[in-house]
Design a protein around this motif. Structure first.
Motif, PDB file in Angstrom:
ATOM      1  N   LEU A 177       0.801  -1.224   0.000  1.00  0.00           N
ATOM      2  CA  LEU A 177       0.000   0.000   0.000  1.00  0.00           C
ATOM      3  C   LEU A 177       0.836   1.278   0.000  1.00  0.00           C
ATOM      4  O   LEU A 177       0.335   2.338  -0.418  1.00  0.00           O
ATOM      5  N   SER A 178       2.062   1.212   0.459  1.00  0.00           N
ATOM      6  CA  SER A 178       2.827   2.463   0.555  1.00  0.00           C
ATOM      7  C   SER A 178       2.972   3.199  -0.788  1.00  0.00           C
ATOM      8  O   SER A 178       2.919   4.440  -0.804  1.00  0.00           O
ATOM      9  N   PRO A 179       3.089   2.500  -1.931  1.00  0.00           N
ATOM     10  CA  PRO A 179       3.128   3.265  -3.192  1.00  0.00           C
ATOM     11  C   PRO A 179       1.821   4.011  -3.468  1.00  0.00           C
ATOM     12  O   PRO A 179       1.838   5.111  -4.024  1.00  0.00           O
ATOM     13  N   VAL A 180       0.690   3.415  -3.101  1.00  0.00           N
ATOM     14  CA  VAL A 180      -0.593   4.083  -3.348  1.00  0.00           C
ATOM     15  C   VAL A 180      -0.690   5.343  -2.486  1.00  0.00           C
ATOM     16  O   VAL A 180      -1.204   6.378  -2.921  1.00  0.00           O
ATOM     17  N   TYR A 181      -0.163   5.259  -1.279  1.00  0.00           N
ATOM     18  CA  TYR A 181      -0.198   6.405  -0.365  1.00  0.00           C
ATOM     19  C   TYR A 181       0.974   7.351  -0.591  1.00  0.00           C
ATOM     20  O   TYR A 181       1.060   8.393   0.056  1.00  0.00           O
ATOM     21  N   GLU A 182       1.882   6.917  -1.472  1.00  0.00           N
ATOM     22  CA  GLU A 182       3.075   7.725  -1.762  1.00  0.00           C
ATOM     23  C   GLU A 182       3.823   8.091  -0.483  1.00  0.00           C
ATOM     24  O   GLU A 182       4.148   9.250  -0.231  1.00  0.00           O
ATOM     25  N   VAL A 183       4.061   7.072   0.321  1.00  0.00           N
ATOM     26  CA  VAL A 183       4.886   7.239   1.517  1.00  0.00           C
ATOM     27  C   VAL A 183       6.091   6.316   1.354  1.00  0.00           C
ATOM     28  O   VAL A 183       6.055   5.387   0.545  1.00  0.00           O
ATOM     29  N   PRO A 184       7.176   6.573   2.097  1.00  0.00           N
ATOM     30  CA  PRO A 184       8.350   5.710   1.986  1.00  0.00           C
ATOM     31  C   PRO A 184       7.959   4.243   2.195  1.00  0.00           C
ATOM     32  O   PRO A 184       7.080   3.934   3.003  1.00  0.00           O
ATOM     33  N   ALA A 185       8.607   3.380   1.434  1.00  0.00           N
ATOM     34  CA  ALA A 185       8.241   1.973   1.452  1.00  0.00           C
ATOM     35  C   ALA A 185       8.196   1.427   2.869  1.00  0.00           C
ATOM     36  O   ALA A 185       9.149   1.562   3.638  1.00  0.00           O
ATOM     37  N   ALA A 186       7.071   0.840   3.183  1.00  0.00           N
ATOM     38  CA  ALA A 186       6.939   0.207   4.495  1.00  0.00           C
ATOM     39  C   ALA A 186       7.569  -1.177   4.429  1.00  0.00           C
ATOM     40  O   ALA A 186       7.890  -1.677   3.361  1.00  0.00           O
ATOM     41  N   GLY A 187       7.733  -1.779   5.582  1.00  0.00           N
ATOM     42  CA  GLY A 187       8.278  -3.127   5.608  1.00  0.00           C
ATOM     43  C   GLY A 187       7.297  -4.116   5.030  1.00  0.00           C
ATOM     44  O   GLY A 187       6.150  -3.787   4.717  1.00  0.00           O
ATOM     45  N   LYS A 188       7.769  -5.341   4.891  1.00  0.00           N
ATOM     46  CA  LYS A 188       6.911  -6.379   4.342  1.00  0.00           C
ATOM     47  C   LYS A 188       5.728  -6.628   5.280  1.00  0.00           C
ATOM     48  O   LYS A 188       4.595  -6.838   4.853  1.00  0.00           O
ATOM     49  N   TRP A 203       3.103  -5.636   8.466  1.00  0.00           N
ATOM     50  CA  TRP A 203       2.333  -4.445   8.815  1.00  0.00           C
ATOM     51  C   TRP A 203       3.010  -3.676   9.944  1.00  0.00           C
ATOM     52  O   TRP A 203       3.578  -4.270  10.862  1.00  0.00           O
ATOM     53  N   SER A 204       2.927  -2.365   9.863  1.00  0.00           N
ATOM     54  CA  SER A 204       3.388  -1.531  10.970  1.00  0.00           C
ATOM     55  C   SER A 204       2.475  -0.308  11.047  1.00  0.00           C
ATOM     56  O   SER A 204       1.812   0.042  10.076  1.00  0.00           O
ATOM     57  N   ILE A 205       2.428   0.296  12.221  1.00  0.00           N
ATOM     58  CA  ILE A 205       1.620   1.501  12.385  1.00  0.00           C
ATOM     59  C   ILE A 205       2.485   2.712  12.072  1.00  0.00           C
ATOM     60  O   ILE A 205       3.569   2.878  12.644  1.00  0.00           O
ATOM     61  N   GLN A 206       2.033   3.533  11.129  1.00  0.00           N
ATOM     62  CA  GLN A 206       2.750   4.754  10.785  1.00  0.00           C
ATOM     63  C   GLN A 206       1.880   5.953  11.145  1.00  0.00           C
ATOM     64  O   GLN A 206       0.679   5.822  11.387  1.00  0.00           O
ATOM     65  N   GLU A 207       2.486   7.115  11.134  1.00  0.00           N
ATOM     66  CA  GLU A 207       1.739   8.320  11.479  1.00  0.00           C
ATOM     67  C   GLU A 207       1.993   9.383  10.419  1.00  0.00           C
ATOM     68  O   GLU A 207       3.146   9.713  10.123  1.00  0.00           O
ATOM     69  N   PHE A 208       0.919   9.893   9.823  1.00  0.00           N
ATOM     70  CA  PHE A 208       1.073  10.991   8.868  1.00  0.00           C
ATOM     71  C   PHE A 208       1.411  12.271   9.625  1.00  0.00           C
ATOM     72  O   PHE A 208       0.865  12.522  10.704  1.00  0.00           O
ATOM     73  N   PRO A 209       2.310  13.102   9.075  1.00  0.00           N
ATOM     74  CA  PRO A 209       2.690  14.332   9.785  1.00  0.00           C
ATOM     75  C   PRO A 209       1.549  15.344   9.808  1.00  0.00           C
ATOM     76  O   PRO A 209       0.625  15.284   8.994  1.00  0.00           O
ATOM     77  N   GLN A 210       1.633  16.255  10.761  1.00  0.00           N
ATOM     78  CA  GLN A 210       0.672  17.354  10.817  1.00  0.00           C
ATOM     79  C   GLN A 210       0.689  18.086   9.475  1.00  0.00           C
ATOM     80  O   GLN A 210       1.745  18.299   8.888  1.00  0.00           O
ATOM     81  N   GLY A 211      -0.468  18.456   8.989  1.00  0.00           N
ATOM     82  CA  GLY A 211      -0.540  19.167   7.724  1.00  0.00           C
ATOM     83  C   GLY A 211      -0.713  18.257   6.534  1.00  0.00           C
ATOM     84  O   GLY A 211      -1.046  18.709   5.437  1.00  0.00           O
ATOM     85  N   ASP A 212      -0.497  16.970   6.720  1.00  0.00           N
ATOM     86  CA  ASP A 212      -0.694  16.026   5.618  1.00  0.00           C
ATOM     87  C   ASP A 212      -2.187  15.936   5.308  1.00  0.00           C
ATOM     88  O   ASP A 212      -3.012  15.931   6.228  1.00  0.00           O
ATOM     89  N   PRO A 213      -2.542  15.892   4.031  1.00  0.00           N
ATOM     90  CA  PRO A 213      -3.981  15.800   3.710  1.00  0.00           C
ATOM     91  C   PRO A 213      -4.623  14.495   4.168  1.00  0.00           C
ATOM     92  O   PRO A 213      -5.840  14.408   4.272  1.00  0.00           O
ATOM     93  N   ARG A 214      -3.807  13.502   4.435  1.00  0.00           N
ATOM     94  CA  ARG A 214      -4.376  12.234   4.900  1.00  0.00           C
ATOM     95  C   ARG A 214      -4.641  12.317   6.396  1.00  0.00           C
ATOM     96  O   ARG A 214      -3.726  12.515   7.200  1.00  0.00           O
TER      97      ARG A 214
END
Lengths: 552, 449
Positions: A314-325, A327-338
């Motif tokens: 999913l990380s390419p769809v969200y255009e975030v740095p590649a996640a590991g194989k 699952w992990s919990i990530q956090e979008f930064p303040q100001g991110d539209p997501r």
């Protein structure tokens, strides 16, 4: 067409609800196991290495939930044949040399010891499958079946498999049948017996059959007392298996099963490869479990949280740095539209067309799924031509096309309920990727919910977070999910009581589930339901429209 | 429990008393018509079993480009019907039949579909007042078949079905050609033309097991509430149907001269792209035709595209359904070209379906000659959800009971006339059908031979 938005249940400001309102007993409710419940039961009883292969009879969504449909569906011949085929394959695996030592543990041959072995196996398995002890007659029937089949097939294990197939095909397994406690009072307000209580509780909290401890509690009469019920409820809620129950509810509530058949145009959306839809479903469920169960978070904050489960697909769809194989919990930064649940690919893609977005579909989903409101269907004789002429050089964006169409008062009467909300999400395309422009024109995401104006997905999430319909909708949906019943006038006092407790618990979902699971209403049953059941069938709940992919 | 007194015990003893040998068994009722001549037909004589089926496509037509101008035989083929030219002699066209709603709302893409299939409009399938007519016909002719019905959808979704016993009993579809192959021609298939037949003792055991399940009926019915009893009754009816099927599998099937076991289809593309859909549908049509020739069923329902069509063309942002509503009428052409394209594609698929049934020789004719296939859509002019003049067709001669290759214009008559005619053609003793304004006793005499 007049605007009709029906708030199914909005009971606010009810005071003095610290005690459970007067119980309104309901007719008995026979519920068919869902596919996930069936699979989980087989895994629990026989082990996760027993494969369950085959297509299940489709579930029916009623009043927004498949769980309510389980109380209405039966079994067609084709459907039952598939269950019988699946049952035979399970039974053959159970008696296979690879599994028989672990699952049977003795030789079920024609000797006296062999018959004892078969009886022990069938009695033990039967209790787990039927969620109650088998009667002496049922045990004898199963034993006779095993013996005669063994003679015919010249194989004691094949005979046992035949008998097991019978148990797995029986209505006592495929349906959750309710039994009234024999020691209940003679008034019309009866209660379920311990076995049915165990079943009701376990499927609600774990989406699974009762485990050994719960069956033992039922056998010991522990579930006949409020203290015993509370003890077992706490045990189930404190277990990691609560995750399964929470997942099952939100999968149904958010209608994520739609992702199983979701099709996107691969030329327009090449990033929507085969596994994205399934992973997006998993992402949403993992995010929800993390927030609601692991973090014990406020339900309302699901709409504003920046935390999200992510993996490499999913990380390419969200255009975030590649996640590991994994699952992990990530956090979008303040100001991110997501931000929040509404910016998940699962929601955005599910409520779009195969080749483009639809603020209407997204707004309709927000109203109907998350707020339990009803958006009227479009009038039959309606001219959509002005709606979305994508080749019109003056109407480049979806917003422009929709606003042109809102100039028609007939269209506007319904679309003003959906589109202003959905437009907030327009910066996410038909599969949920972020975009700034559409056809070269910048996208305007100023939107509104009733009298609240905001800009973009973050504003929409915050508006929903603070809208009372969102929490009351969760309460009534959870009730309908737990009981398999539709809500109506008679359930309002109970829902108001539960809603109050939900608020007192700072909108923590495990506490909401506990409030329902420890209530008397959850186990109340009218034993003399013949007339009431007939009455209920004449007031069929609102059923969703199947097989019509009406979209705009 | 004393098993010696039970039906199941009786069956078991019968089963155990026999042994697995090659046996000659009595003819099955399913392959005999009223005059008992059907079996002779398989040897080159009289009539064969008559099968009934439906074929559905979504989003109707553009009536001015679909409805023939002339009635009777040799009807003209407007542009949207041009694709059926190769099979026109097999196809009768029914236009101009109406759906009066009697005050009910027109639920887009639902009301018309339900009215055609049940003779009464309803705004959800859950509120239908009667079974769909394919179920009624199945009750009359379906017994004695290996498959009481084959319900099929080319869209890959088992929930796509318009065959309902009641609002909560839907006959789910087999959603791919591969699954159809496995179900019909998989391990349980007996080649009717095989020289020998050995009853499978496992089938006898399965039947015995189900018989044991069925014996629980009375005890459970006593326990259940009123609403649950009807659902349990449906469950036990299903048990009986499977028992009957297993009983058939213990008998040598009568020969079927046209039956030859087909090859397994390739993996489904699983998409709503119209080209891929037609490929999948073609595979389904060919497998179904052979399933009929091999006497596996006498009833089928096929969905090519769902109500409010899900078809699209790869790379286009606007799909079939959206285009019917949103596409501007081309001023030069006078119609919506994209919507027109999809309807013509649907008619191409229908023509391929008819041709697949007509391609298999059977007796003195073809499989199609012994079929009655009813094709219809959910709306007429999809642009405004019109449910008057829903396009309908009939293919096949139902073993000589129907005339084929004519155009019948309804002139606003209730659409239930069509459903009544289909039931009568299939031999059902029904004189009137439909509710309220749809109710009719007038079958289409033009169609009945």
């Amino acid at each position: 067409m007049p605007v009709v938005v029906t708030l199914l249940i909005v009971v606010l400001g009810v005071s003095g609800c610290s005690r459970e309102p007067e119980i309104v007993p309901a007719p008995s409710q026979m519920r068919r196991l869902t596919e996930s419940q069936y699979r989980q039961t087989i895994a629990d009883v026989f082990g996760s290495d027993i494969r369950v292969v085959g297509r299940f009879e489709p579930d029916l969504r009623v009043d927004g939930l498949l769980a309510v449909g389980t109380s209405l569906v039966s079994m067609t011949a084709n459907g039952l044949e598939q269950y019988e085929t699946t049952a035979r394959e399970i039974a053959l695996q159970v008696v296979s040399p690879a599994h028989r030592d672990r699952l049977i543990g003795c030789q079920p041959d024609q000797s006296a010891a062999g018959r004892e072995c078969a009886e022990k196996f069938l009695t033990g398995i039967g209790t787990k499958l039927f969620r109650r002890p088998l009667s002496a007659e049922e045990v004898q029937t199963a034993l006779t079946q095993a013996q005669l089949s063994a003679q015919q097939l010249n194989d004691a294990y094949a005979g046992l498999a035949a008998s097991l197939t019978g148990l797995l095909t029986a209505p006592d397994f495929l349906f959750r049948l309710q039994t009234v406690a024999t020691n209940a009072s003679q008034s019309s307000r009866h209660t379920l017996d311990g076995w049915s209580r165990a079943t009701q509780l376990s499927f609600f909290l774990w989406n699974a059959s009762p485990d050994d401890a719960l069956l033992a509690a039922a056998a010991a009469g522990e579930l006949d007392t409020p203290e015993g019920m509370a003890r077992q409820t706490d045990r189930l809620i404190d277990s990691s298996r609560l995750n399964d129950g929470v997942r099952a509810f939100f999968d149904d509530f958010l209608q994520l099963d739609g992702l199983g058949t979701l099709a996107k145009d691969s030329q327009i959306f090449p990033a929507f490869i085969g596994s994205v839809a399934g992973e997006a479903r998993e992402q949403t469920l993992r995010t929800i479990v993390d927030h609601l169960v692991v973090q014990r978070g406020d339900y309302r904050d699901l709409f504003t949280t920046r935390r999200i489960a992510m993996n490499r697909t999913l990380s390419p769809v969200y255009e975030v740095p590649a996640a590991g194989k994994d699952w992990s919990i990530q956090e979008f930064p303040q100001g991110d539209p997501r931000v929040g649940l509404l910016t998940h690919v699962s929601f955005l893609a599910l409520h779009s067309h195969p080749g483009r977005t639809s603020p209407t579909l997204r707004g309709k989903a927000l109203r109907e799924i998350l707020m339990c409101q009803t958006v009227p269907t479009p009038p039959a004789n309606v001219n959509f031509t002005v709606v979305q002429d994508v080749s019109n050089p003056h109407l480049k964006t979806t917003r422009a096309r929709l606003e042109a169409h809102l100039s028609d008062s007939e269209c506007a009467s319904c679309h003003k309920l959906t589109d202003p909300m959905g437009l907030a999400l327009e910066k996410f395309d038909g599969i949920g990727r972020f975009r700034e422009t559409e056809n070269g024109a910048p996208i305007d995401t100023v939107a509104s919910l009733e009298n609240t104006e905001f800009d973009g997905a973050g504003g929409l999430g915050a508006a929903l977070r603070n809208h009372p319909a969102v929490t009351s909708c969760l309460v009534q949906s959870m009730y309908r999910y737990a009981t398999g019943r539709s809500t109506d006038r008679t359930t309002r006092p109970f829902l108001a009581y539960i809603e109050k407790r939900f608020a007192q618990a700072h909108y923590r979902v495990p506490d909401l589930m506990r409030a329902i699971a420890t209530s008397k209403t959850f186990y109340a049953i009218d034993a003399n339901d013949a007339s009431e059941a007939a009455l209920a069938s004449s007031h069929l709940p609102h059923a969703d429209v199947p097989n019509s992919k009406e979209t705009r | 429990m004393n098993t010696s007194t039970t039906r199941r015990g009786f069956l078991l003893r019968g089963m155990l008393a026999g042994s697995a040998v090659t046996v000659a068994l009595p003819l099955l009722e399913m392959f005999l018509n009223d005059n008992g001549t059907a079996y002779a037909a398989t040897l080159g004589g009289g009539r064969l079993p008559v099968r009934f089926g439906t074929w559905f496509w979504g989003c109707g037509s553009i009536p001015s480009r679909w409805d023939p101008k002339t009635v009777g035989a040799n009807y003209d083929l407007p542009p949207q019907l041009q694709p059926i030219d190769p099979v026109r002699q097999h196809v009768s066209v029914l236009s101009g039949f109406n759906v009066p709603l009697d005050g009910k709302g027109n639920q887009p893409h639902l009301s018309g579909n339900i009215a055609v299939r049940t003779g009464a409009p309803a705004d959800t399938w859950q509120r239908i007042s009667a079974p769909t007519f394919d179920v009624l016909i199945g009750d009359a002719i379906g017994a004695g078949s290996y498959f009481r019905s084959l319900d099929l959808s080319a869209d890959g979704d088992p929930r796509t079905s318009y065959s309902f016993r009641n609002g909560s009993v839907m006959n789910a579809s087999i959603p791919t050609a591969i699954e159809l192959y496995q179900k019909v021609f998989g391990t349980s298939f007996h080649d009717p033309n095989a020289q020998t037949f050995t009853p499978d003792p496992l089938v006898a055991v399965r039947r015995s097991v189900l018989s044991g399940v069925g014996e629980q009926r009375q005890a459970l019915m006593r326990r259940a509430g009123a609403a649950d009893r009807a659902r349990l009754d449906q469950y036990f009816q299903s048990v009986r149907e499977i028992e009957e099927k297993l009983e058939l599998q213990l008998q040598k099937p009568p020969p079927a001269e046209a039956c030859s076991v087909p090859h397994a289809p390739v993996k489904s593309a699983g998409t709503s792209d119209v080209e891929a859909r037609r490929t999948e549908h073609r595979a389904i049509a060919q497998l179904l035709a052979m399933a009929l020739a091999c006497n596996q069923t006498k009833l089928f329902n096929v969905v090519f595209s769902v109500a409010a069509s899900d078809l699209r063309r790869a790379g286009n942002t606007t799909a079939h359904h959206q285009s019917t509503h949103e596409e501007l009428v081309d001023r030069e052409l006078g119609y919506q070209p994209t919507a027109d394209f999809f309807t013509r594609q649907s008619m191409e698929a229908w023509a391929e379906f008819v041709a697949a049934l007509a391609a298999i020789r059977e007796g003195d004719g073809t499989v199609l000659d012994n079929c009655l296939v009813f094709a219809h859509s959910d709306v007429s002019y999809a642009k405004n959800h019109d449910i008057n003049g829903i396009p309908m067709m009939v293919a096949g001669r139902a073993g000589g009971r129907l005339r084929s290759g004519i155009h019948v214009r309804g002139n606003g008559d209730p659409v239930a006339r069509v459903g009544l005619t289909l039931q009568q053609a299939m031999g059902l003793p029904v004189g009137e059908w439909g509710n309220k304004s749809l109710r009719t006793s007038r079958a289409l005499s033009e169609l009945l031979a």
